[in-house]
Scaffold this motif. Structure first.
Motif, PDB file in Angstrom:
ATOM      1  N   GLU A  20      -8.401  13.582  -5.163  1.00 51.00           N
ATOM      2  CA  GLU A  20      -8.686  12.158  -5.337  1.00 51.00           C
ATOM      3  C   GLU A  20      -7.419  11.325  -5.196  1.00 51.00           C
ATOM      4  OE1 GLU A  20     -10.789  12.290  -9.064  1.00 51.00           O
ATOM      5  OE2 GLU A  20     -12.703  12.715  -8.053  1.00 51.00           O
ATOM      6  N   ARG A  21      -6.289  11.851  -5.683  1.00 44.88           N
ATOM      7  CA  ARG A  21      -5.008  11.138  -5.516  1.00 44.88           C
ATOM      8  C   ARG A  21      -4.613  11.060  -4.040  1.00 44.88           C
ATOM      9  NH1 ARG A  21      -4.148  13.791 -10.185  1.00 44.88           N
ATOM     10  NH2 ARG A  21      -2.895  15.465  -9.308  1.00 44.88           N
ATOM     11  N   LEU A  22      -5.119  11.988  -3.232  1.00 46.42           N
ATOM     12  CA  LEU A  22      -4.863  11.959  -1.788  1.00 46.42           C
ATOM     13  C   LEU A  22      -5.860  11.049  -1.061  1.00 46.42           C
ATOM     14  CD1 LEU A  22      -4.129  15.754  -1.154  1.00 46.42           C
ATOM     15  CD2 LEU A  22      -2.509  13.860  -0.970  1.00 46.42           C
ATOM     16  N   GLY A  23      -6.772  10.432  -1.817  1.00 43.10           N
ATOM     17  CA  GLY A  23      -7.708   9.491  -1.236  1.00 43.10           C
ATOM     18  C   GLY A  23      -9.078  10.050  -0.925  1.00 43.10           C
ATOM     19  N   ALA A  24      -9.358  11.273  -1.328  1.00 44.27           N
ATOM     20  CA  ALA A  24     -10.649  11.901  -1.035  1.00 44.27           C
ATOM     21  C   ALA A  24     -11.695  11.545  -2.084  1.00 44.27           C
ATOM     22  CB  ALA A  24     -10.490  13.419  -0.986  1.00 44.27           C
ATOM     23  N   THR A  25     -12.939  11.572  -1.655  1.00 42.60           N
ATOM     24  CA  THR A  25     -14.076  11.535  -2.554  1.00 42.60           C
ATOM     25  C   THR A  25     -14.499  12.990  -2.703  1.00 42.60           C
ATOM     26  OG1 THR A  25     -14.759   9.391  -1.711  1.00 42.60           O
ATOM     27  CG2 THR A  25     -16.426  10.688  -2.881  1.00 42.60           C
ATOM     28  N   VAL A  26     -14.589  13.476  -3.942  1.00 40.33           N
ATOM     29  CA  VAL A  26     -14.803  14.895  -4.169  1.00 40.33           C
ATOM     30  C   VAL A  26     -16.122  15.153  -4.882  1.00 40.33           C
ATOM     31  CG1 VAL A  26     -13.823  17.015  -5.147  1.00 40.33           C
ATOM     32  CG2 VAL A  26     -12.302  15.189  -4.357  1.00 40.33           C
ATOM     33  N   GLN A  27     -16.877  16.098  -4.342  1.00 44.84           N
ATOM     34  CA  GLN A  27     -18.083  16.644  -4.986  1.00 44.84           C
ATOM     35  C   GLN A  27     -17.697  18.046  -5.429  1.00 44.84           C
ATOM     36  OE1 GLN A  27     -21.414  15.283  -5.177  1.00 44.84           O
ATOM     37  NE2 GLN A  27     -21.810  17.049  -6.429  1.00 44.84           N
ATOM     38  N   GLU A  28     -18.115  18.440  -6.624  1.00 47.09           N
ATOM     39  CA  GLU A  28     -17.741  19.747  -7.174  1.00 47.09           C
ATOM     40  C   GLU A  28     -18.922  20.707  -7.212  1.00 47.09           C
ATOM     41  OE1 GLU A  28     -15.864  19.502 -11.081  1.00 47.09           O
ATOM     42  OE2 GLU A  28     -15.692  17.345 -10.769  1.00 47.09           O
ATOM     43  N   ALA A  29     -18.602  22.004  -7.044  1.00 47.67           N
ATOM     44  CA  ALA A  29     -19.577  23.070  -7.251  1.00 47.67           C
ATOM     45  C   ALA A  29     -18.864  24.200  -7.978  1.00 47.67           C
ATOM     46  CB  ALA A  29     -20.139  23.569  -5.929  1.00 47.67           C
ATOM     47  N   GLN A  30     -19.579  24.853  -8.906  1.00 45.17           N
ATOM     48  CA  GLN A  30     -18.943  25.912  -9.703  1.00 45.17           C
ATOM     49  C   GLN A  30     -19.053  27.292  -9.072  1.00 45.17           C
ATOM     50  OE1 GLN A  30     -20.845  25.529 -13.473  1.00 45.17           O
ATOM     51  NE2 GLN A  30     -22.727  26.520 -12.812  1.00 45.17           N
ATOM     52  N   ASP A  31     -19.865  27.438  -8.038  1.00 43.15           N
ATOM     53  CA  ASP A  31     -19.944  28.697  -7.298  1.00 43.15           C
ATOM     54  C   ASP A  31     -20.638  28.443  -5.965  1.00 43.15           C
ATOM     55  OD1 ASP A  31     -22.748  28.666  -7.724  1.00 43.15           O
ATOM     56  OD2 ASP A  31     -22.584  29.927  -9.502  1.00 43.15           O
ATOM     57  N   GLY A  32     -20.715  29.494  -5.137  1.00 42.28           N
ATOM     58  CA  GLY A  32     -21.318  29.345  -3.823  1.00 42.28           C
ATOM     59  C   GLY A  32     -22.783  28.973  -3.857  1.00 42.28           C
ATOM     60  N   ALA A  33     -23.516  29.461  -4.848  1.00 44.85           N
ATOM     61  CA  ALA A  33     -24.943  29.138  -4.952  1.00 44.85           C
ATOM     62  C   ALA A  33     -25.131  27.639  -5.178  1.00 44.85           C
ATOM     63  CB  ALA A  33     -25.593  29.943  -6.078  1.00 44.85           C
ATOM     64  N   GLN A  34     -24.361  27.074  -6.087  1.00 40.89           N
ATOM     65  CA  GLN A  34     -24.455  25.637  -6.337  1.00 40.89           C
ATOM     66  C   GLN A  34     -23.994  24.854  -5.101  1.00 40.89           C
ATOM     67  OE1 GLN A  34     -21.943  23.930  -9.448  1.00 40.89           O
ATOM     68  NE2 GLN A  34     -23.557  22.474  -9.960  1.00 40.89           N
ATOM     69  N   ALA A  35     -22.978  25.352  -4.420  1.00 42.93           N
ATOM     70  CA  ALA A  35     -22.493  24.679  -3.214  1.00 42.93           C
ATOM     71  C   ALA A  35     -23.581  24.626  -2.143  1.00 42.93           C
ATOM     72  CB  ALA A  35     -21.260  25.395  -2.672  1.00 42.93           C
ATOM     73  N   LEU A  36     -24.305  25.719  -1.947  1.00 41.43           N
ATOM     74  CA  LEU A  36     -25.372  25.734  -0.947  1.00 41.43           C
ATOM     75  C   LEU A  36     -26.484  24.747  -1.307  1.00 41.43           C
ATOM     76  CD1 LEU A  36     -25.601  29.521  -0.053  1.00 41.43           C
ATOM     77  CD2 LEU A  36     -24.711  27.656   1.378  1.00 41.43           C
ATOM     78  N   THR A  37     -26.775  24.626  -2.589  1.00 39.73           N
ATOM     79  CA  THR A  37     -27.770  23.646  -3.029  1.00 39.73           C
ATOM     80  C   THR A  37     -27.285  22.228  -2.737  1.00 39.73           C
ATOM     81  OG1 THR A  37     -28.589  25.129  -4.747  1.00 39.73           O
ATOM     82  CG2 THR A  37     -29.064  22.784  -5.022  1.00 39.73           C
ATOM     83  N   ILE A  38     -26.039  21.942  -3.059  1.00 42.24           N
ATOM     84  CA  ILE A  38     -25.461  20.620  -2.804  1.00 42.24           C
ATOM     85  C   ILE A  38     -25.470  20.311  -1.307  1.00 42.24           C
ATOM     86  CG2 ILE A  38     -23.280  19.314  -2.834  1.00 42.24           C
ATOM     87  CD1 ILE A  38     -22.736  20.713  -5.579  1.00 42.24           C
ATOM     88  N   MET A  39     -25.170  21.320  -0.498  1.00 41.02           N
ATOM     89  CA  MET A  39     -25.066  21.109   0.948  1.00 41.02           C
ATOM     90  C   MET A  39     -26.408  20.830   1.622  1.00 41.02           C
ATOM     91  SD  MET A  39     -21.855  21.188   2.003  1.00 41.02           S
ATOM     92  CE  MET A  39     -21.886  21.701   3.706  1.00 41.02           C
ATOM     93  N   GLN A  40     -27.493  20.983   0.904  1.00 36.53           N
ATOM     94  CA  GLN A  40     -28.795  20.627   1.471  1.00 36.53           C
ATOM     95  C   GLN A  40     -28.902  19.125   1.706  1.00 36.53           C
ATOM     96  OE1 GLN A  40     -31.807  22.246  -1.129  1.00 36.53           O
ATOM     97  NE2 GLN A  40     -31.171  24.352  -0.739  1.00 36.53           N
ATOM     98  N   ASN A  41     -28.164  18.341   0.907  1.00 33.64           N
ATOM     99  CA  ASN A  41     -28.225  16.880   1.006  1.00 33.64           C
ATOM    100  C   ASN A  41     -26.853  16.226   1.168  1.00 33.64           C
ATOM    101  OD1 ASN A  41     -31.107  16.708   0.450  1.00 33.64           O
ATOM    102  ND2 ASN A  41     -30.534  17.433  -1.577  1.00 33.64           N
ATOM    103  N   TYR A  42     -25.853  16.997   1.573  1.00 30.32           N
ATOM    104  CA  TYR A  42     -24.480  16.495   1.620  1.00 30.32           C
ATOM    105  C   TYR A  42     -23.775  17.168   2.782  1.00 30.32           C
ATOM    106  CZ  TYR A  42     -19.806  15.426  -0.390  1.00 30.32           C
ATOM    107  OH  TYR A  42     -18.534  14.972  -0.628  1.00 30.32           O
ATOM    108  N   TYR A  43     -23.069  16.399   3.599  1.00 29.83           N
ATOM    109  CA  TYR A  43     -22.350  16.958   4.745  1.00 29.83           C
ATOM    110  C   TYR A  43     -20.908  16.463   4.683  1.00 29.83           C
ATOM    111  CZ  TYR A  43     -22.012  19.033   9.393  1.00 29.83           C
ATOM    112  OH  TYR A  43     -21.684  19.838  10.455  1.00 29.83           O
ATOM    113  N   PRO A  44     -20.079  17.118   3.844  1.00 32.46           N
ATOM    114  CA  PRO A  44     -18.714  16.633   3.652  1.00 32.46           C
ATOM    115  C   PRO A  44     -17.849  16.859   4.889  1.00 32.46           C
ATOM    116  CG  PRO A  44     -18.991  18.743   2.588  1.00 32.46           C
ATOM    117  CD  PRO A  44     -20.345  18.341   3.090  1.00 32.46           C
ATOM    118  N   ASP A  45     -16.727  16.183   4.912  1.00 27.53           N
ATOM    119  CA  ASP A  45     -15.767  16.339   6.005  1.00 27.53           C
ATOM    120  C   ASP A  45     -15.031  17.670   5.909  1.00 27.53           C
ATOM    121  OD1 ASP A  45     -16.179  13.679   7.100  1.00 27.53           O
ATOM    122  OD2 ASP A  45     -15.197  12.972   5.273  1.00 27.53           O
ATOM    123  N   LEU A  46     -15.010  18.244   4.712  1.00 26.60           N
ATOM    124  CA  LEU A  46     -14.261  19.471   4.468  1.00 26.60           C
ATOM    125  C   LEU A  46     -14.868  20.211   3.284  1.00 26.60           C
ATOM    126  CD1 LEU A  46     -11.548  21.211   4.740  1.00 26.60           C
ATOM    127  CD2 LEU A  46     -10.598  19.625   3.062  1.00 26.60           C
TER     128      LEU A  46
END
Length: 118
Positions: A20-46
């Motif tokens: 965030e100090r580098l100017g990013a908007t950050v979404q967090e996930a605590q493991d790969g399973a949660q990340a895959l769920t988040i990625m169903q509705n989110y397409y981050p730059d990185l």
């Protein structure tokens, strides 16, 4: 926009703050399973992911994201930079592997090298 995937709450908090100090908007996930769920509705730059996590680890997450058509950069983060971990993650589809602990300089250098590749 960055998806930070890290099972350690402390490292997740530190990583989010640094990004965030580098100017990013950050979404967090605590493991790969949660990340895959988040990625169903989110397409981050990185996607910035730890390798060793419960449920779905960084190798599995990276491969799954690539199989689902995610084409933007994936950077793996690991405490074990020696041995096959980095190679295995790159083989799974990651663009870069960084050593823990994450540093502002390390992230900036990785982002620069990815930008130069494209």
């Amino acid at each position: 926009q960055i998806l930070l995937v890290e099972d350690s709450a402390t490292l997740r908090k530190l990583g989010c703050g640094m990004l965030e100090r580098l100017g990013a908007t950050v979404q967090e996930a605590q493991d790969g399973a949660q990340a895959l769920t988040i990625m169903q509705n989110y397409y981050p730059d990185l996607v910035l992911t730890d390798i060793m996590m419960p449920n779905i680890n960084g190798y599995q997450l990276t491969a799954a994201l690539r199989n689902q058509g995610y084409t933007r950069p994936i950077i793996g983060v690991t405490g074990a930079t020696v041995g096959m971990e980095a190679t295995r993650l790159l083989d799974a589809g990651a663009d870069k592997v960084l050593a823990k602990p994450l540093t502002k300089e390390g992230i900036e250098q990785a982002l620069r090298s990815l930008t130069e590749k494209s």
